[in-house]
Motif scaffolding. Structure first.
Motif, PDB file in Angstrom:
ATOM      1  N   ASP A 170     -14.955 100.360 -46.478  1.00 38.18           N
ATOM      2  CA  ASP A 170     -14.049  99.187 -46.998  1.00 38.18           C
ATOM      3  C   ASP A 170     -15.053  98.007 -46.969  1.00 38.18           C
ATOM      4  OD1 ASP A 170     -12.498  96.753 -47.393  1.00 38.18           O
ATOM      5  OD2 ASP A 170     -11.517  97.478 -45.445  1.00 38.18           O
ATOM      6  N   GLN A 203     -16.898  95.780 -50.538  1.00 37.43           N
ATOM      7  CA  GLN A 203     -16.418  94.467 -51.039  1.00 37.43           C
ATOM      8  C   GLN A 203     -17.235  93.735 -51.922  1.00 37.43           C
ATOM      9  OE1 GLN A 203     -13.217  93.497 -50.235  1.00 37.43           O
ATOM     10  NE2 GLN A 203     -13.650  95.537 -49.680  1.00 37.43           N
ATOM     11  N   GLN A 243     -16.971  95.129 -55.287  1.00 34.94           N
ATOM     12  CA  GLN A 243     -15.767  94.938 -55.791  1.00 34.94           C
ATOM     13  C   GLN A 243     -15.502  93.664 -56.226  1.00 34.94           C
ATOM     14  OE1 GLN A 243     -13.393  97.104 -56.106  1.00 34.94           O
ATOM     15  NE2 GLN A 243     -11.370  96.336 -55.875  1.00 34.94           N
ATOM     16  N   ASN A 265     -10.078 101.394 -56.060  1.00 34.38           N
ATOM     17  CA  ASN A 265     -10.529 101.028 -54.842  1.00 34.38           C
ATOM     18  C   ASN A 265      -9.604 100.403 -53.982  1.00 34.38           C
ATOM     19  OD1 ASN A 265     -11.611  98.389 -52.932  1.00 34.38           O
ATOM     20  ND2 ASN A 265     -13.269  99.797 -53.186  1.00 34.38           N
ATOM     21  N   PHE A 266      -8.724  99.531 -54.330  1.00 35.65           N
ATOM     22  CA  PHE A 266      -7.466  99.075 -54.073  1.00 35.65           C
ATOM     23  C   PHE A 266      -6.572 100.201 -53.326  1.00 35.65           C
ATOM     24  CE2 PHE A 266      -8.329  95.175 -56.393  1.00 35.65           C
ATOM     25  CZ  PHE A 266      -8.469  94.151 -55.039  1.00 35.65           C
ATOM     26  N   TRP A 267      -6.175 101.194 -54.262  1.00 31.85           N
ATOM     27  CA  TRP A 267      -5.470 102.142 -53.917  1.00 31.85           C
ATOM     28  C   TRP A 267      -5.945 102.999 -52.956  1.00 31.85           C
ATOM     29  CZ3 TRP A 267      -4.982 107.400 -53.631  1.00 31.85           C
ATOM     30  CH2 TRP A 267      -3.741 107.916 -53.857  1.00 31.85           C
ATOM     31  N   ALA A 277      -5.835 101.059 -49.325  1.00 28.49           N
ATOM     32  CA  ALA A 277      -4.093 100.751 -49.008  1.00 28.49           C
ATOM     33  C   ALA A 277      -3.611 102.276 -48.405  1.00 28.49           C
ATOM     34  CB  ALA A 277      -3.454 100.410 -50.390  1.00 28.49           C
ATOM     35  N   HIS A 294      -3.061  93.848 -47.543  1.00 27.03           N
ATOM     36  CA  HIS A 294      -3.608  93.031 -48.465  1.00 27.03           C
ATOM     37  C   HIS A 294      -4.092  94.118 -49.651  1.00 27.03           C
ATOM     38  CE1 HIS A 294      -7.153  90.602 -49.407  1.00 27.03           C
ATOM     39  NE2 HIS A 294      -7.782  91.628 -49.536  1.00 27.03           N
ATOM     40  N   TYR A 295      -4.299  95.550 -49.181  1.00 28.98           N
ATOM     41  CA  TYR A 295      -4.966  96.329 -50.475  1.00 28.98           C
ATOM     42  C   TYR A 295      -3.621  96.578 -51.100  1.00 28.98           C
ATOM     43  CZ  TYR A 295      -9.427  95.751 -48.387  1.00 28.98           C
ATOM     44  OH  TYR A 295     -10.689  95.320 -47.838  1.00 28.98           O
ATOM     45  N   GLY A 326      -3.273  93.924 -53.492  1.00 24.98           N
ATOM     46  CA  GLY A 326      -4.207  94.229 -54.667  1.00 24.98           C
ATOM     47  C   GLY A 326      -3.991  95.089 -55.746  1.00 24.98           C
ATOM     48  N   GLU A 327      -3.422  96.253 -55.190  1.00 26.66           N
ATOM     49  CA  GLU A 327      -2.975  97.347 -56.296  1.00 26.66           C
ATOM     50  C   GLU A 327      -1.873  96.892 -57.125  1.00 26.66           C
ATOM     51  OE1 GLU A 327      -0.838 101.467 -56.078  1.00 26.66           O
ATOM     52  OE2 GLU A 327      -1.621 100.772 -53.946  1.00 26.66           O
ATOM     53  N   TRP A 349      -3.273  94.338 -59.763  1.00 32.17           N
ATOM     54  CA  TRP A 349      -4.070  94.835 -61.034  1.00 32.17           C
ATOM     55  C   TRP A 349      -2.983  95.817 -61.671  1.00 32.17           C
ATOM     56  CZ3 TRP A 349      -9.159  94.524 -62.596  1.00 32.17           C
ATOM     57  CH2 TRP A 349      -9.753  93.302 -62.114  1.00 32.17           C
TER      58      TRP A 349
END
Length: 530
Positions: free
Chosen positions: A67, A71, A74, A102-104, A107, A139-140, A143-144, A147
């Motif tokens: 992770d 960053q 990313q 990356n987010f997926w 998470a 958080h992630y 983010g998913e 997007w």
């Protein structure tokens, strides 16, 4: 260039076999090609999530190291995406897929550890790290979702369920307000702050916003979310918004029929105060950090958009609480553009629709619909009228019923050369009205029409759309008129049916290139002369 799969194929070394090996492998990645380095880490995360190895404390440390190692890459790819998404469609797709992945993966990786902890809390090695894991999971997952907004995708019900469960977990274990450091950053956040940010972003109906605007709101909410607090009990004179943790849906504005067993409430006033404070500091030059996106969205445009946020959050066209229903070969009759919409409503109210006006309309198939809008499908040769922000009139093509008005909020390519677009309904019962400057109205009332010709050049008369108030959406009465006609403080006479209202324009609620929806004050009322 390191080839991750080379190691797996040759079984020379497994970069995920231990924390020390993962650290060495990350340090060996070449940063000359950031896209490839980022892809290697995403591939490693995919393999990590597919593994059946026990979810030990060291495995968690490996996930966290992957992770943290991703960053900077990313962030740099996100910056490139924001600058070039509109000019290079092929690059847009390529970057969107790798950033979203990356987010997926992150998470889902953190959620796996949470599930394992909940299944075996007494035996867990990671109980002290659950607050950190949960913040990162929210958080992630957020983010998913963000997007997905970039591609005009709505939040799916199962994603809302996961978000609600994660936040509920933080409440039950007493760490919803505990701040931790998000990977790759020096700023701290909590489960409540992360949860609140995605709730408030979703309330803006992000599929109707530009990509840059979505990014800006998310950045601003990082600063503003700290002042907000979710409460378990409703305070009638204080709370304005709510979320139902038992339903797979987003937040909404409190209305009389709001009820449920797992509701959380908040007062939006502190957030609006932060918006006002940020605007003031920027205009005074005291807040020195940039609020725009370099090369894409200048500070002045950002200030205008920031100023609209308070109105957007309070009107609650927000979170979709109405389900979409798939249409069964249904079509609607559509007219596009403010002048055509006004003309059609004028003729409809007088029962005099002409062939020339009917020629302005088209029939578009409905893909789905809800109480708040439509999903429409059109052929690409009709897309010149389908622009984001365009005002349209809509009515059932079969029944020739009343006209409704809406605004096109998003447009995207569909299969077989067709275009898919989303329309937010602004009013079920709009009326075309006449507005004129007070001087002309005074001439009429004093029977001085013969003098009107002398000052015709100075007299302004226009047609506009009156939108009655809608209590269940928190929308007060408003007017839609050509944006060039708006000046704050302008006093006009509005003629509607048998009454004339003296009104004063106050502020713009929302606007597009050629129209604006505005607030107005009523200064007086009188009956119209027969």
């Amino acid at each position: 260039m390191i080839d991750l799969f080379y190691y797996f194929r040759k079984k020379i070394i497994d970069p995920l076999s231990s924390l020390r090996v993962t650290e060495r492998w990350l340090n060996s990645l070449s940063l000359k090609d950031e896209y490839q380095a980022h892809k290697h880490i995403s591939d490693a995360l995919n393999i990590f999530n597919s593994s059946t190895d026990p979810l030990t404390k060291e495995r968690l440390q490996i996930l966290m190291r992957l992770d943290e190692g991703s960053q900077l890459l990313q962030k740099n790819l996100c910056d490139i995406y924001l600058k070039k998404h509109a000019s290079d469609p092929e690059l847009e797709q390529k970057l969107w897929k790798c950033i979203f992945a990356n987010f997926w993966h992150l998470a889902h990786g953190y959620q796996a550890f949470i599930r394992d902890y909940l299944d075996h809390p007494e035996q867990s090695e990671i109980s002290k790290m659950i607050p950190l894991i949960t913040v990162r999971a929210i958080h992630y997952l957020s983010g998913e979702i963000k997007w997905r907004y970039f591609h005009q995708e709505m939040v799916q019900p199962n994603m809302w369920k996961r978000l609600h469960k994660l936040y509920r977990l933080s409440e039950l274990h007493g760490f919803s307000n505990e701040k931790v450091t998000i990977a790759g950053g020096s700023s701290e956040s909590s489960c409540m702050m992360e949860y609140f940010r995605i709730l408030m972003l979703d309330m803006l109906v992000p599929t109707s916003l530009q990509i840059e605007q979505i990014e800006l709101v998310e950045q601003w909410l990082m600063r503003w979310a700290e002042v907000m607090h979710l409460d378990n009990h409703y305070a009638e004179n204080r709370h304005t918004h709510f979320i139902d943790l038992s339903k797979p849906a987003g937040a909404g504005k409190i209305v009389p029929e709001t009820e449920g067993e797992k509701l959380r409430f908040w007062d939006i006033s502190p957030l609006l105060a932060e918006v006002t404070r940020s605007l003031r500091l920027q205009r005074e030059g005291k807040q020195l950090d940039r609020i725009g996106i370099e090369g894409k969205y200048c500070d002045s445009a950002c200030l205008d958009f920031m100023e609209q946020l308070s109105t957007l959050w309070m009107t609650d066209s927000a979170a979709r609480v109405y389900p979409r229903e798939l249409s069964d070969n249904k079509t609607v009759e559509v007219v596009c553009g403010i002048s055509c919409v006004i003309s059609m409503l004028d003729s409809h109210s007088s029962n005099s629709e002409s062939c020339s006006l009917n020629a302005l309309s088209a029939k578009w198939p409905i893909e789905n619909e809800s109480a708040t809008g439509y999903g429409l499908i059109i052929h690409s040769d009709a897309c010149s009228n389908a622009e984001v922000g365009r005002l349209i009139g809509v009515r059932d093509a079969e029944s020739n019923g009343p006209w409704k008005i809406g605004a096109i909020r998003w447009v995207k390519n569909a299969e077989s050369g067709k275009i898919s677009l989303g329309v937010e309904k602004l009013s079920d019962s709009p009326r075309a009205v006449k507005i004129e400057r007070l001087e002309l109205a005074q001439l009429h009332s004093e029977n001085l029409q013969e003098q009107a010709g002398i000052i015709t050049a100075d007299v302004k008369e226009l047609r506009a759309l009156f939108l009655p108030n809608v209590d269940n959406k928190g929308m007060a009465s408003s007017l839609i008129l050509p944006i060039s006609e708006f000046t704050a403080g302008k006093i006009m006479d509005l003629h509607d049916k048998q009454l004339t209202y003296k009104i004063r324009f106050t502020e713009i609620l929302e606007n597009s290139e050629d129209w604006a929806r505005i607030k107005f004050d009523i200064l007086g009322r009188r009956s119209r002369a027969a």
